[in-house]
Scaffold this motif. Structure first.
Motif, PDB file in Angstrom:
ATOM      1  N   GLU A  29     -77.658  48.267 -21.230  1.00 57.92           N
ATOM      2  CA  GLU A  29     -78.373  48.869 -22.362  1.00 57.92           C
ATOM      3  C   GLU A  29     -79.841  49.125 -22.033  1.00 57.92           C
ATOM      4  O   GLU A  29     -80.422  50.116 -22.470  1.00 57.92           O
ATOM      5  CB  GLU A  29     -78.254  47.990 -23.602  1.00 57.92           C
ATOM      6  CG  GLU A  29     -76.847  47.899 -24.175  1.00 57.92           C
ATOM      7  CD  GLU A  29     -76.288  49.247 -24.625  1.00 57.92           C
ATOM      8  OE1 GLU A  29     -77.080  50.156 -24.914  1.00 57.92           O
ATOM      9  OE2 GLU A  29     -75.054  49.380 -24.674  1.00 57.92           O
ATOM     10  N   TYR A  30     -80.466  48.242 -21.237  1.00 59.34           N
ATOM     11  CA  TYR A  30     -81.856  48.481 -20.819  1.00 59.34           C
ATOM     12  C   TYR A  30     -81.941  49.756 -19.978  1.00 59.34           C
ATOM     13  O   TYR A  30     -82.830  50.591 -20.178  1.00 59.34           O
ATOM     14  CB  TYR A  30     -82.382  47.297 -19.994  1.00 59.34           C
ATOM     15  CG  TYR A  30     -82.495  45.992 -20.732  1.00 59.34           C
ATOM     16  CD1 TYR A  30     -82.809  45.939 -22.082  1.00 59.34           C
ATOM     17  CD2 TYR A  30     -82.285  44.783 -20.060  1.00 59.34           C
ATOM     18  CE1 TYR A  30     -82.906  44.728 -22.742  1.00 59.34           C
ATOM     19  CE2 TYR A  30     -82.387  43.563 -20.717  1.00 59.34           C
ATOM     20  CZ  TYR A  30     -82.692  43.548 -22.061  1.00 59.34           C
ATOM     21  OH  TYR A  30     -82.793  42.338 -22.719  1.00 59.34           O
ATOM     22  N   SER A  68     -78.991  39.453 -14.677  1.00 63.52           N
ATOM     23  CA  SER A  68     -77.632  39.915 -14.920  1.00 63.52           C
ATOM     24  C   SER A  68     -76.662  39.091 -14.093  1.00 63.52           C
ATOM     25  O   SER A  68     -77.031  38.561 -13.042  1.00 63.52           O
ATOM     26  CB  SER A  68     -77.486  41.404 -14.563  1.00 63.52           C
ATOM     27  OG  SER A  68     -77.665  41.612 -13.166  1.00 63.52           O
ATOM     28  N   GLN A  73     -80.704  37.531 -31.426  1.00 66.43           N
ATOM     29  CA  GLN A  73     -79.674  38.563 -31.379  1.00 66.43           C
ATOM     30  C   GLN A  73     -78.283  38.059 -31.746  1.00 66.43           C
ATOM     31  O   GLN A  73     -77.421  38.842 -32.144  1.00 66.43           O
ATOM     32  CB  GLN A  73     -79.661  39.184 -29.975  1.00 66.43           C
ATOM     33  CG  GLN A  73     -79.152  40.605 -29.915  1.00 66.43           C
ATOM     34  CD  GLN A  73     -77.821  40.710 -29.193  1.00 66.43           C
ATOM     35  OE1 GLN A  73     -77.490  39.870 -28.360  1.00 66.43           O
ATOM     36  NE2 GLN A  73     -77.059  41.736 -29.513  1.00 66.43           N
ATOM     37  N   LEU A 116     -76.510  43.608 -21.698  1.00 63.23           N
ATOM     38  CA  LEU A 116     -77.911  43.912 -22.016  1.00 63.23           C
ATOM     39  C   LEU A 116     -78.558  44.734 -20.913  1.00 63.23           C
ATOM     40  O   LEU A 116     -79.305  45.679 -21.180  1.00 63.23           O
ATOM     41  CB  LEU A 116     -78.689  42.614 -22.239  1.00 63.23           C
ATOM     42  CG  LEU A 116     -78.502  41.944 -23.599  1.00 63.23           C
ATOM     43  CD1 LEU A 116     -79.193  40.581 -23.616  1.00 63.23           C
ATOM     44  CD2 LEU A 116     -79.056  42.813 -24.722  1.00 63.23           C
ATOM     45  N   PHE A 156     -81.136  46.042 -29.789  1.00 71.86           N
ATOM     46  CA  PHE A 156     -82.040  45.053 -29.206  1.00 71.86           C
ATOM     47  C   PHE A 156     -82.758  45.660 -28.001  1.00 71.86           C
ATOM     48  O   PHE A 156     -83.988  45.610 -27.886  1.00 71.86           O
ATOM     49  CB  PHE A 156     -81.230  43.823 -28.789  1.00 71.86           C
ATOM     50  CG  PHE A 156     -82.017  42.720 -28.142  1.00 71.86           C
ATOM     51  CD1 PHE A 156     -82.556  41.693 -28.903  1.00 71.86           C
ATOM     52  CD2 PHE A 156     -82.201  42.682 -26.762  1.00 71.86           C
ATOM     53  CE1 PHE A 156     -83.273  40.656 -28.307  1.00 71.86           C
ATOM     54  CE2 PHE A 156     -82.909  41.660 -26.157  1.00 71.86           C
ATOM     55  CZ  PHE A 156     -83.444  40.643 -26.937  1.00 71.86           C
ATOM     56  N   ALA A 157     -81.981  46.263 -27.104  1.00 67.88           N
ATOM     57  CA  ALA A 157     -82.549  46.841 -25.887  1.00 67.88           C
ATOM     58  C   ALA A 157     -83.427  48.048 -26.193  1.00 67.88           C
ATOM     59  O   ALA A 157     -84.526  48.185 -25.646  1.00 67.88           O
ATOM     60  CB  ALA A 157     -81.420  47.245 -24.934  1.00 67.88           C
ATOM     61  N   ALA A 187     -76.577  44.753 -29.071  1.00 68.94           N
ATOM     62  CA  ALA A 187     -77.202  44.838 -27.744  1.00 68.94           C
ATOM     63  C   ALA A 187     -77.933  46.167 -27.581  1.00 68.94           C
ATOM     64  O   ALA A 187     -79.026  46.217 -27.012  1.00 68.94           O
ATOM     65  CB  ALA A 187     -76.139  44.669 -26.661  1.00 68.94           C
ATOM     66  N   GLU A 188     -77.344  47.239 -28.075  1.00 72.01           N
ATOM     67  CA  GLU A 188     -77.973  48.552 -27.946  1.00 72.01           C
ATOM     68  C   GLU A 188     -79.294  48.614 -28.700  1.00 72.01           C
ATOM     69  O   GLU A 188     -80.307  49.082 -28.170  1.00 72.01           O
ATOM     70  CB  GLU A 188     -77.034  49.640 -28.463  1.00 72.01           C
ATOM     71  CG  GLU A 188     -77.628  51.045 -28.366  1.00 72.01           C
ATOM     72  CD  GLU A 188     -76.705  52.128 -28.872  1.00 72.01           C
ATOM     73  OE1 GLU A 188     -77.036  53.321 -28.716  1.00 72.01           O
ATOM     74  OE2 GLU A 188     -75.642  51.789 -29.447  1.00 72.01           O
ATOM     75  N   ASN A 208     -75.158  39.194 -20.081  1.00 71.13           N
ATOM     76  CA  ASN A 208     -76.393  39.702 -19.493  1.00 71.13           C
ATOM     77  C   ASN A 208     -76.197  41.070 -18.837  1.00 71.13           C
ATOM     78  O   ASN A 208     -77.100  41.891 -18.808  1.00 71.13           O
ATOM     79  CB  ASN A 208     -76.942  38.695 -18.472  1.00 71.13           C
ATOM     80  CG  ASN A 208     -77.451  37.444 -19.152  1.00 71.13           C
ATOM     81  OD1 ASN A 208     -78.511  37.423 -19.747  1.00 71.13           O
ATOM     82  ND2 ASN A 208     -76.665  36.382 -19.085  1.00 71.13           N
TER      83      ASN A 208
END
Length: 426
Positions: free
Chosen positions: A178-179, A103, A43, A175, A82-83, A79-80, A172
């Motif tokens: 975003e998850y 996180s 990433q 991410l 990727f998640a 990040a968006e 973290n």
């Protein structure tokens, strides 16, 4: 059967990753652990320092039951993206009960509160962001201030105002938010769960037993390729890596790893020169201004990292530039993402490896999954939609470049994507 999902890069695998797997099992009571992992590229917009098969092998030896590949357009995305890509795979498998992620915050309630605002973008919040940007604030600063004000005035929360900026700027946490957003937007039944990550994500200092992947990569990158310094590098990182993963690392060091962005310098320069008269904004993450900066430096640097240094400015971070350059090199275009987004993101789950004891998990996936599970590349053609075939074709092309770099650097000829086969671990 309880299943916990993890999303990772393992670049490379270390004690913190092993702890994450153990803790995820412990907190959820999961029978199986499924990992969605980046392939040959990550990433940050760089090649992984170890190829995906070695990293998958390390994960399986250290507690994972199944490792699936996150396709390269998502693995190298923001990040968006990727998640969203990784969550779409876990959700479509139809068997995953939990998503456990690390996180800096360790507070799911706080992350979920922020995710809800950033996902819905209520009008008062959006208007405040725009007003602050018009006043000269950067987007991250404007978003942080707007979020603080919105939560204080419109949606009271127990998050201390002074912590909000850290929540949306730590890697973290970003991410994790975003998850949660991705799960919410999919109306997924997967339950998010976070554990606190204490080590410095970007630190280049080794501090056993837990350190960052960045610290290990820094040791590798600072080591000359002779037997004495190789032994010193491996000795330095050994206390930060599980024994099983260390075996994989040591057996292949200076034979097919490490790999770094500068190993792709000639390829990148050729691609940029051949595309000098093309519209680079067709590629993902390339804005018109960044295109002009890239074209203005075509003869200014001879290495991948040197090119990033030449293009870097206050507006663009090194990661953003590196990601854009990698998308140009790998031919990942905006139109690809538009099509993926319109068609449910990732249309298949490709296994890189699994444990022999995971057969009930594989059976469950085959019975419940909304997307095909690819365990043999030879079977992909009849299982995939046209979009899926195109996405897998991008993966094959990107893998070919990585394999070529490994060969030219070490003389090691990796098997191609069709002949390698899935890793099976005890």
């Amino acid at each position: 059967m309880k299943v916990v999902g993890l999303i990772a890069e393992y670049n490379p695998f270390h004690n913190g990753h092993s702890y994450h797997i153990r803790k995820a099992r412990e907190l959820t009571g999961a029978d199986y652990c499924v990992v969605v992992m980046s392939g040959h590229y990550v990433q940050r917009g760089e090649p992984a320092c170890m190829d995906k098969y070695l990293r998958a092998d390390s994960a399986l030896r250290s507690g994972a039951d199944l490792v699936l590949e996150l396709p390269v357009p998502f693995a190298t995305g923001s990040a968006e993206y990727f998640a969203t890509g990784a969550v779409s795979i876990l959700d479509k498998l139809g068997v995953v009960d939990f998503l456990c992620f690390g996180s800096e915050s360790g507070n799911l309630s706080h992350l979920s509160t922020i995710a809800a605002v950033l996902s819905d973008e209520p009008e008062p919040f959006s208007l405040l962001v725009k007003r602050l940007m018009a006043e000269g604030f950067s987007y991250p600063a404007a978003r942080g201030q707007a979020l603080t004000a919105y939560l204080a005035e419109q949606a009271p929360t127990d998050i201390p105002p002074e912590k909000i900026q850290a929540l949306i700027s730590s890697p973290n946490n970003i991410l994790g938010i975003e998850y949660v957003k991705a799960l919410s937007r999919r109306h997924s039944g997967i339950r998010p769960l976070t554990i606190s990550r204490d080590s410095d994500f970007l630190s280049n200092t080794l501090s056993a037993p837990f350190c960052s992947s960045s610290a290990i990569r820094h040791v590798f990158q600072s080591t000359s390729p002779d037997s004495q310094t190789t032994a010193q590098a491996l000795k330095a990182v050994r206390s930060c890596v599980p024994e099983e993963a260390y075996q994989v690392m040591s057996e292949n060091y200076s034979a097919r790893l490490p790999i770094f962005a500068d190993d792709f310098s000639s390829m990148l320069l050729y691609k940029l020169l051949s595309a000098r008269n093309s519209d680079l904004t067709d590629y993902l993450d390339v804005s018109p201004d960044l295109e002009n900066r890239i074209k203005g430096q075509l003869t200014g640097a001879s290495t991948f990292s040197g090119f990033i240094d030449a293009v870097k400015c206050r507006q663009y971070t090194r990661t953003r530039i590196s990601r854009a350059l990698l998308h140009i090199l790998l031919d990942i275009r905006v139109e690809d993402f538009v099509r993926y987004k319109e068609n449910g993101f990732v249309p298949y789950a490709r296994a890189l490896g699994f444990r022999k004891s995971a057969s009930p998990l594989l059976k469950g996936i085959k019975q419940n999954s909304a997307i095909p599970l690819i365990t043999k590349m030879a079977d992909a053609g009849r299982k995939l939609t046209p979009m899926g075939a195109d996405m897998l074709g991008q993966e094959t092309f990107a893998a070919g470049l990585y394999q070529s770099v490994v060969f030219h650097k070490y003389g090691y000829r990796m098997k191609n994507e069709y002949s390698h086969g899935v890793i099976m671990s005890n």
